[in-house]
Design a protein around this motif. Structure first.
Motif, PDB file in Angstrom:
ATOM      1  N   ARG A 128       0.836  -1.204   0.000  1.00  0.00           N
ATOM      2  CA  ARG A 128       0.000   0.000   0.000  1.00  0.00           C
ATOM      3  C   ARG A 128       0.874   1.259   0.000  1.00  0.00           C
ATOM      4  N   LEU A 129       2.014   1.186   0.718  1.00  0.00           N
ATOM      5  CA  LEU A 129       2.932   2.318   0.731  1.00  0.00           C
ATOM      6  C   LEU A 129       3.642   2.486  -0.620  1.00  0.00           C
ATOM      7  N   LEU A 130       3.822   1.384  -1.332  1.00  0.00           N
ATOM      8  CA  LEU A 130       4.502   1.401  -2.624  1.00  0.00           C
ATOM      9  C   LEU A 130       3.523   1.472  -3.804  1.00  0.00           C
ATOM     10  N   ALA A 131       2.264   1.770  -3.560  1.00  0.00           N
ATOM     11  CA  ALA A 131       1.247   1.712  -4.612  1.00  0.00           C
ATOM     12  C   ALA A 131       1.592   2.604  -5.803  1.00  0.00           C
ATOM     13  N   ARG A 132       2.046   3.821  -5.557  1.00  0.00           N
ATOM     14  CA  ARG A 132       2.376   4.735  -6.649  1.00  0.00           C
ATOM     15  C   ARG A 132       3.531   4.176  -7.476  1.00  0.00           C
ATOM     16  N   THR A 133       4.540   3.613  -6.831  1.00  0.00           N
ATOM     17  CA  THR A 133       5.675   3.023  -7.540  1.00  0.00           C
ATOM     18  C   THR A 133       5.233   1.814  -8.363  1.00  0.00           C
ATOM     19  N   ILE A 134       4.363   1.004  -7.794  1.00  0.00           N
ATOM     20  CA  ILE A 134       3.862  -0.175  -8.508  1.00  0.00           C
ATOM     21  C   ILE A 134       3.073   0.253  -9.751  1.00  0.00           C
ATOM     22  N   LEU A 135       2.226   1.254  -9.607  1.00  0.00           N
ATOM     23  CA  LEU A 135       1.458   1.748 -10.754  1.00  0.00           C
ATOM     24  C   LEU A 135       2.386   2.283 -11.846  1.00  0.00           C
ATOM     25  N   THR A 136       3.442   2.974 -11.444  1.00  0.00           N
ATOM     26  CA  THR A 136       4.395   3.511 -12.417  1.00  0.00           C
ATOM     27  C   THR A 136       5.116   2.388 -13.148  1.00  0.00           C
ATOM     28  N   ARG A 137       5.521   1.348 -12.428  1.00  0.00           N
ATOM     29  CA  ARG A 137       6.202   0.208 -13.059  1.00  0.00           C
ATOM     30  C   ARG A 137       5.278  -0.528 -14.026  1.00  0.00           C
ATOM     31  N   ILE A 138       4.023  -0.725 -13.622  1.00  0.00           N
ATOM     32  CA  ILE A 138       3.066  -1.407 -14.499  1.00  0.00           C
ATOM     33  C   ILE A 138       2.830  -0.577 -15.757  1.00  0.00           C
ATOM     34  N   ALA A 139       2.675   0.736 -15.593  1.00  0.00           N
ATOM     35  CA  ALA A 139       2.463   1.618 -16.753  1.00  0.00           C
ATOM     36  C   ALA A 139       3.674   1.599 -17.678  1.00  0.00           C
ATOM     37  N   GLY A 140       4.865   1.481 -17.123  1.00  0.00           N
ATOM     38  CA  GLY A 140       6.064   1.409 -17.950  1.00  0.00           C
ATOM     39  C   GLY A 140       6.149   0.122 -18.748  1.00  0.00           C
ATOM     40  N   THR A 141       5.554  -0.946 -18.235  1.00  0.00           N
ATOM     41  CA  THR A 141       5.614  -2.236 -18.917  1.00  0.00           C
ATOM     42  C   THR A 141       4.479  -2.418 -19.917  1.00  0.00           C
ATOM     43  N   VAL A 142       3.252  -2.122 -19.506  1.00  0.00           N
ATOM     44  CA  VAL A 142       2.098  -2.420 -20.367  1.00  0.00           C
ATOM     45  C   VAL A 142       1.450  -1.190 -20.976  1.00  0.00           C
ATOM     46  N   GLY A 143       1.815  -0.001 -20.546  1.00  0.00           N
ATOM     47  CA  GLY A 143       1.235   1.206 -21.104  1.00  0.00           C
ATOM     48  C   GLY A 143       0.376   1.942 -20.088  1.00  0.00           C
ATOM     49  N   ASN A 144       0.141   3.210 -20.391  1.00  0.00           N
ATOM     50  CA  ASN A 144      -0.652   4.046 -19.486  1.00  0.00           C
ATOM     51  C   ASN A 144      -2.131   3.690 -19.552  1.00  0.00           C
ATOM     52  N   ASN A 145      -2.810   3.955 -18.451  1.00  0.00           N
ATOM     53  CA  ASN A 145      -4.262   3.790 -18.320  1.00  0.00           C
ATOM     54  C   ASN A 145      -4.751   2.358 -18.466  1.00  0.00           C
ATOM     55  N   VAL A 146      -3.875   1.376 -18.368  1.00  0.00           N
ATOM     56  CA  VAL A 146      -4.324  -0.017 -18.310  1.00  0.00           C
ATOM     57  C   VAL A 146      -4.713  -0.326 -16.877  1.00  0.00           C
ATOM     58  N   VAL A 147      -3.839   0.038 -15.932  1.00  0.00           N
ATOM     59  CA  VAL A 147      -4.134  -0.084 -14.503  1.00  0.00           C
ATOM     60  C   VAL A 147      -4.088   1.333 -13.939  1.00  0.00           C
ATOM     61  N   THR A 148      -5.222   1.778 -13.386  1.00  0.00           N
ATOM     62  CA  THR A 148      -5.298   3.136 -12.845  1.00  0.00           C
ATOM     63  C   THR A 148      -5.389   3.169 -11.331  1.00  0.00           C
ATOM     64  N   LYS A 149      -5.789   2.056 -10.714  1.00  0.00           N
ATOM     65  CA  LYS A 149      -5.958   2.030  -9.265  1.00  0.00           C
ATOM     66  C   LYS A 149      -5.629   0.641  -8.745  1.00  0.00           C
ATOM     67  N   LEU A 150      -5.053   0.592  -7.532  1.00  0.00           N
ATOM     68  CA  LEU A 150      -4.719  -0.682  -6.900  1.00  0.00           C
ATOM     69  C   LEU A 150      -5.584  -0.898  -5.668  1.00  0.00           C
ATOM     70  N   HIS A 151      -6.045  -2.127  -5.517  1.00  0.00           N
ATOM     71  CA  HIS A 151      -6.696  -2.569  -4.269  1.00  0.00           C
ATOM     72  C   HIS A 151      -5.821  -3.683  -3.724  1.00  0.00           C
ATOM     73  N   ILE A 152      -5.201  -3.435  -2.583  1.00  0.00           N
ATOM     74  CA  ILE A 152      -4.270  -4.409  -2.007  1.00  0.00           C
ATOM     75  C   ILE A 152      -4.864  -4.940  -0.716  1.00  0.00           C
ATOM     76  N   HIS A 153      -4.901  -6.263  -0.597  1.00  0.00           N
ATOM     77  CA  HIS A 153      -5.371  -6.858   0.648  1.00  0.00           C
ATOM     78  C   HIS A 153      -4.464  -8.021   1.025  1.00  0.00           C
ATOM     79  N   GLY A 154      -4.565  -8.403   2.265  1.00  0.00           N
ATOM     80  CA  GLY A 154      -3.737  -9.480   2.790  1.00  0.00           C
ATOM     81  C   GLY A 154      -4.280 -10.837   2.381  1.00  0.00           C
ATOM     82  N   PRO A 155      -3.705 -11.881   2.947  1.00  0.00           N
ATOM     83  CA  PRO A 155      -4.129 -13.235   2.580  1.00  0.00           C
ATOM     84  C   PRO A 155      -5.542 -13.513   3.082  1.00  0.00           C
ATOM     85  N   ALA A 156      -6.195 -14.410   2.397  1.00  0.00           N
ATOM     86  CA  ALA A 156      -7.549 -14.800   2.793  1.00  0.00           C
ATOM     87  C   ALA A 156      -7.452 -15.751   3.985  1.00  0.00           C
ATOM     88  N   ALA A 157      -8.133 -15.405   5.051  1.00  0.00           N
ATOM     89  CA  ALA A 157      -8.161 -16.249   6.255  1.00  0.00           C
ATOM     90  C   ALA A 157      -9.474 -17.013   6.283  1.00  0.00           C
TER      91      ALA A 157
END
Length: 177
Positions: A128-157
């Motif tokens: 969650r703290l690295l969300a902006r960096t992750i979005l930037t890396r994804i955009a650099g690989t697959v292109g802009n506006n493919v992934v615009t928002k991240l929802h991060i959650h922990g493991p399913a219990a």
């Protein structure tokens, strides 16, 4: 028989001169017909030959690389966005890097919102703290506006809310993360 005269009444040099004159007249007529055709813009020598297909250099009939053909097909059919979305799932490690990929995985992608599951609650907080960096890396690989928002959650219990003998309260807490 040596004194036999050909049917045209010519022999020897006269016959050769007549054949030469006929050939010259035929060539002159052919040249005149070609000049007339060029003047009309209808050259008989190039009328049936497609232009641009002779000589060195690239030609549309040349063999093409499979990747180039697939790229043109994907662009023509409008498949770039689905291919980019598939790249997020198929090449997750390439998109986000080996460290993040070792501790997370993409779950679903809908309307530009990517759901990511972390291996622990600590990694979920870190992602969650690295969300902006992750979005930037994804955009650099697959292109802009493919992934615009991240929802991060922990493991399913496992769920403790079902069953006949259930106790109200928070349950086991953070045991599973």
């Amino acid at each position: 028989m040596a004194d036999a005269v050909p049917p045209g009444g010519q022999n020897g040099p006269e016959l050769a001169r007549a054949a030469l004159d006929a050939a010259l007249r035929k060539r002159a007529a052919r040249n005149q017909a070609a000049a007339d055709a060029r003047a009309r813009g209808d050259s008989p020598g190039t009328r049936y030959r497609p232009r641009g297909y002779s000589g060195p250099g690239p030609d549309p009939r040349d063999p093409a690389k499979l990747g180039d053909v697939l790229s043109r097909l994907m662009k023509a059919r409008g498949w770039q966005r689905p291919a980019a979305e598939a790249t997020v799932f198929g090449e997750w490690e390439k998109c986000v890097g080996p460290d993040i990929a070792a501790h997370s995985r993409p779950i679903k992608l809908e309307n530009g919102e990517l759901t990511v599951e972390a291996e622990s609650t600590a990694w979920a907080t870190q992602l969650r703290l690295l969300a902006r960096t992750i979005l930037t890396r994804i955009a650099g690989t697959v292109g802009n506006n493919v992934v615009t928002k991240l929802h991060i959650h922990g493991p399913a219990a496992p769920s403790w809310t079902h069953g006949r003998k259930r106790v109200r309260g928070t349950g086991p807490g953070d045991t599973y993360g």
